[in-house]
Write an enzyme that holds these catalytic residues in place. Structure first.
Site, PDB file in Angstrom:
ATOM      1  N   GLU A 110       0.823  -1.217   0.000  1.00 59.22           N
ATOM      2  CA  GLU A 110       0.000   0.000   0.000  1.00 59.22           C
ATOM      3  C   GLU A 110       0.858   1.268   0.000  1.00 59.22           C
ATOM      4  O   GLU A 110       0.631   2.193   0.775  1.00 59.22           O
ATOM      5  CB  GLU A 110      -0.962  -0.011   1.193  1.00 59.22           C
ATOM      6  N   ASP A 112      -8.143  -9.298   4.617  1.00 63.21           N
ATOM      7  CA  ASP A 112      -7.918  -8.094   5.422  1.00 63.21           C
ATOM      8  C   ASP A 112      -8.959  -7.936   6.525  1.00 63.21           C
ATOM      9  O   ASP A 112      -9.832  -7.073   6.415  1.00 63.21           O
ATOM     10  CB  ASP A 112      -7.939  -6.861   4.498  1.00 63.21           C
ATOM     11  N   GLU A 123     -12.520  -2.250  12.358  1.00 61.45           N
ATOM     12  CA  GLU A 123     -12.583  -1.556  11.067  1.00 61.45           C
ATOM     13  C   GLU A 123     -13.735  -2.045  10.195  1.00 61.45           C
ATOM     14  O   GLU A 123     -14.451  -1.249   9.604  1.00 61.45           O
ATOM     15  CB  GLU A 123     -11.246  -1.747  10.338  1.00 61.45           C
TER      16      GLU A 123
HETATM   17  O1  GCW Z   1      -6.961  -2.981   6.873  1.00 61.69           O
HETATM   18  C1  GCW Z   1      -6.206  -2.137   6.078  1.00 61.69           C
HETATM   19  C2  GCW Z   1      -6.545  -0.766   6.536  1.00 61.69           C
HETATM   20  C3  GCW Z   1      -5.410   0.216   6.449  1.00 61.69           C
HETATM   21  C4  GCW Z   1      -4.186  -0.415   7.096  1.00 61.69           C
HETATM   22  C5  GCW Z   1      -3.824  -1.669   6.310  1.00 61.69           C
HETATM   23  C6  GCW Z   1      -2.660  -2.422   6.942  1.00 61.69           C
HETATM   24  C7  GCW Z   1      -2.471   0.584   8.420  1.00 61.69           C
HETATM   25  O2  GCW Z   1      -7.651  -0.296   5.809  1.00 61.69           O
HETATM   26  O3  GCW Z   1      -5.813   1.400   7.103  1.00 61.69           O
HETATM   27  O4  GCW Z   1      -3.098   0.468   7.171  1.00 61.69           O
HETATM   28  O5  GCW Z   1      -4.909  -2.553   6.308  1.00 61.69           O
HETATM   29  O6  GCW Z   1      -2.927  -3.327   7.708  1.00 61.69           O
HETATM   30  O7  GCW Z   1      -1.521  -2.107   6.675  1.00 61.69           O
END
Ligand code: GCW
Length: 708
Positions: free
Chosen positions: A294, A368, A396
């Site tokens: 990311e 995720d 989240e």
């Molecule tokens: O779950 C996702 C989140 C991001 C997060 C990323 C990660 C810290 O939306 O906000 O960034 O994973 O775990 O690196």
């Protein structure tokens, strides 16, 4: 003043210590025991940690029984400790023994129980004290019956704070960061101590202070002095500090033009940085790294592998005893492979290439932190590398901290998953605790749900997730039911008038809550169909994000024929990353558990489940069930009026009412949207939505915190 004179604002967490027995001035005071407690360590000498242990006992027992205990320190010969506490490793050192002491030299009367807490370290004693206090409040059993030997399952038990240096918490739903960087190191918020105490009460022994999307400035001398001030304060609580390190730091805060892990000047820069850190913080834990994920920098920027990147940092930390926690959360923008396959594809070939002080931190599922995912196949496959689990305590994707979702059942599902890689019994828990593959380095991380809100977690019931995480990190064999019971009793037990029914009601509500969220948001293995960016509420229609694998349509694959992601051999074959036993079980829709059905299969709308329902009907009924369960949680809670203090009662009631509205929005949005493909009517029992699909598509939450 007794705690009952304070408003129940949630600040005290599970450490409220309500009165259990009449106080010393009231009639019947003689029923009130005066405890003698012996704290036995190898030296028997007073230390800051033992002072905290004594203070905790004194405050707690005075509140619980109206009388402070008599506490004595004693030296213990380590050879006399049970073997579990004698072994030469972190787990053994942090374990403890609590046992009745039969011959009391001073007060040997039945109303004067004597207990001994022994451990090979002072931290073990502190953990033992918290365990004793918990036990006293849970069992109401005579003091002399308490006998516990306990050793943590996992050596490093961490919280990961996704806190930025400006106070913003990524995916934080409980206010701002606890760390007031602008005040540190000169001003120390008293809350830091309360945080460390709460961590110690759960046996959590590490904290990563900053976001994995790291700001390199945390490694500057200016910030390291601030970090050192926290570390100094946390030390007596057995809590070590770790930092998220930005891989490009040598360029951003150093004078270098490269971050190439194989460049000698880069390795030298990190070695010097490690030396600087350890001079300030001798017990510094190590670095957590999100690399090449990311948009974060990493070794791939220089054509190097994750192992080369991790090992370079590991080498810098090794002389000081530090570790590198390297994250496996990677999925590439240019990789067209099913996103859930990518971490496995990238990391499995590196197995065996990591330095001994590197641990790979893997999210529980391959995608995720969805409300439900199968475990990441790396847990079974990668044998030569210590593997850590990363769990997300902050919600989240599970209603953030507006909704109740007690996560212990989700984590237990994960921990007890069979990988089958070394036959039956090869559970994920045994991979993580190091026993399956014989790794001495073991670690678990939970992405924190804490913040500056007075009650720490926003939702009063979300405290239960911090608690559950800590308890499971200490002992992954605990059941969700036991944890829910403990938390509810410690957190809601009333002073004097104990009402087991209230506790039981809260316990049950917690235990069903995660499945309820699954039912009204992503049932039957659906995943990633939430709204964009803030991830709150439904967005199954979203198909316009610039990366395919950010779009909900990529994941649910609804079409006129049916629904779901084919991950069998006819599709992405992500299934092939699991053991043959699981391939057989999950590969056939008739044997695949319904909760993973649409994760692994694209099935026709008329596919018949073992329940006799068609897929379409079952989907509709699951959403409906979720709504009804949310409504039931609200009415259950309302029955607690007058039984739970007004502050927390009202707060939870309001949030549950919102949860019902949210659940209805999820159901109506998803069903109307999926109906455009299924073209089938809603089955009996499903309430027809009051609005059109376009109405739901136009909804935009006004303001959602935690969104980067
Ligand atoms: O779950 C996702 C989140 C991001 C997060 C990323 C990660 C810290 O939306 O906000 O960034 O994973 O775990 O690196």
């Amino acid at each position: 003043m007794s705690p009952s004179h304070y408003a129940e604002d949630g600040y005290a967490l599970w450490l409220r210590y309500p009165r259990l027995a009449p106080d010393s001035t009231s009639p019947g005071a003689d029923e009130c025991p005066r405890f003698t407690i012996i704290l036995a360590t190898p030296t028997g000498q007073e230390t800051p940690t033992l002072a905290l242990a004594q203070a905790e006992l004194e405050t707690a027992l005075r509140h619980l029984y109206g009388q402070p205990p008599l506490v004595r320190l004693e030296a213990v010969d380590t050879d006399s400790l049970p073997y579990a506490l004698r072994a030469n490793d972190t787990k053994a050192r942090e374990g403890f023994l609590i046992a009745p002491f039969t011959t009391s030299p001073q007060n040997n009367t039945s109303s004067s129980p004597v207990l001994r807490i022994a451990a090979a370290s002072d931290t073990g004693i502190l953990y033992g004290v918290f365990a004793l206090l918990r036990q006293l409040q849970l069992s109401d059993q005579p003091f002399s019956n308490i006998a516990i030997t306990s050793v943590p399952s996992i050596a490093h038990r961490l919280l990961n704070h996704w806190d930025n240096l400006d106070g913003f918490v990524e995916r934080g739903y409980a206010g701002n960061s606890l760390w007031r960087w602008e005040e540190l190191p000169d001003e120390l918020d008293p809350r830091y101590r309360d945080y460390a105490r709460a961590m110690a009460s759960l046996g959590l022994n590490g904290t990563v202070l900053n976001n994995v999307n790291a700001d390199a400035r945390i490694l500057t001398t200016e910030y390291l002095l601030k970090v050192a001030a926290l570390a100094d304060l946390f030390r007596a609580y057995g809590l070590r500090v770790y930092l998220s390190a930005r891989f490009s730091a040598p360029i951003e805060i150093g004078e270098l033009h490269t971050g190439d892990p194989l460049a000698t000047e880069v390795a030298a820069w990190w070695r010097a940085k490690a030396a600087e850190i350890y001079a300030l913080i001798p017990d510094f834990g190590g670095f957590l790294v999100k690399a090449n994920s990311e948009g974060q920098p990493g070794p791939h920027d220089y054509g190097r592998s994750h192992a080369e990147g991790a090992n370079m940092l590991a080498e810098a930390l090794a002389p000081h005893g530090g570790i590198v926690i390297w994250r496996a959360f990677v999925y590439s923008p240019d990789n067209k492979t099913d996103r859930v396959k990518q971490a496995y594809n990238e990391f499995l070939p590196l197995d065996g290439n990591f330095a001994p002080n590197v641990v790979l931190q893997i999210k529980n599922g391959p995608l995720d932190f969805m409300p439900r995912e199968p475990f990441s196949p790396l847990f079974g496959a990668m044998r030569q590398t210590p593997l850590a689990a990363e769990l997300q305590i902050t919600q989240e994707y599970l209603g953030q901290q507006h909704q109740v979702a007690f996560l212990a059942p989700m984590w237990k599902e994960f921990l007890t998953s069979e990988t089958y890689t070394q036959g039956p019994g090869s559970t994920v828990a045994k991979v993580i605790d190091g026993t399956l593959n014989g790794h001495p380095l073991s670690l678990i991380s939970g992405v924190a749900n804490t913040g500056s809100d007075r009650n720490w977690t926003g939702h009063p019931l979300a405290q239960a997730n911090w608690y559950a995480y800590g308890r499971l990190a200490w002992d992954h064999t605990l059941t969700s039911g036991k944890i829910a019971h403990e938390w509810a009793q410690l957190t809601f037990r009333n002073a004097r008038s104990f009402d087991p029914e209230t506790v039981e009601t809260i316990e049950k509500l917690l235990l069903g809550s995660r499945e309820t969220v699954v039912n009204y948001s992503m049932p039957l293995g659906l995943h990633h169909i939430m709204a964009t960016a803030h991830h709150y509420g439904p967005g199954p229609w979203v198909d316009n994000l610039h990366r395919d694998d950010w779009n909900p349509t990529y994941y649910h694959r609804a079409d006129e024929q049916g629904l779901g992601f084919d991950r069998t051999a006819t599709g992405s074959n992500a299934l092939s990353q699991y053991a043959p036993e699981l391939q057989t079980l999950w590969g056939n829709p008739d044997t695949c558990p319904p909760e993973f059905l649409l994760w692994f299969h694209h099935l026709p709308w008329d596919y018949r489940l073992s329940t006799g329902h068609t897929l379409w009907d079952k989907l509709c009924l699951s959403y409906q069930q979720g709504v009804e369960e949310a409504q039931a949680m609200l009415s259950t809670w309302e029955k607690l009026a007058g039984k739970v203090d007004t502050e927390r009662f009202t707060d939870v009631r309001q949030r549950l009412a919102r949860q019902v509205t949210d659940a209805i929005t999820w159901r109506d949005s998803c069903l109307l949207y999926f109906q455009t493909f299924s073209k089938r009517p809603f089955p009996a029992g499903v309430e027809p939505p009051p609005h059109s699909l376009s109405y739901y598509q136009s909804l935009r939450p006004e303001s959602t915190p935690g969104n980067p």
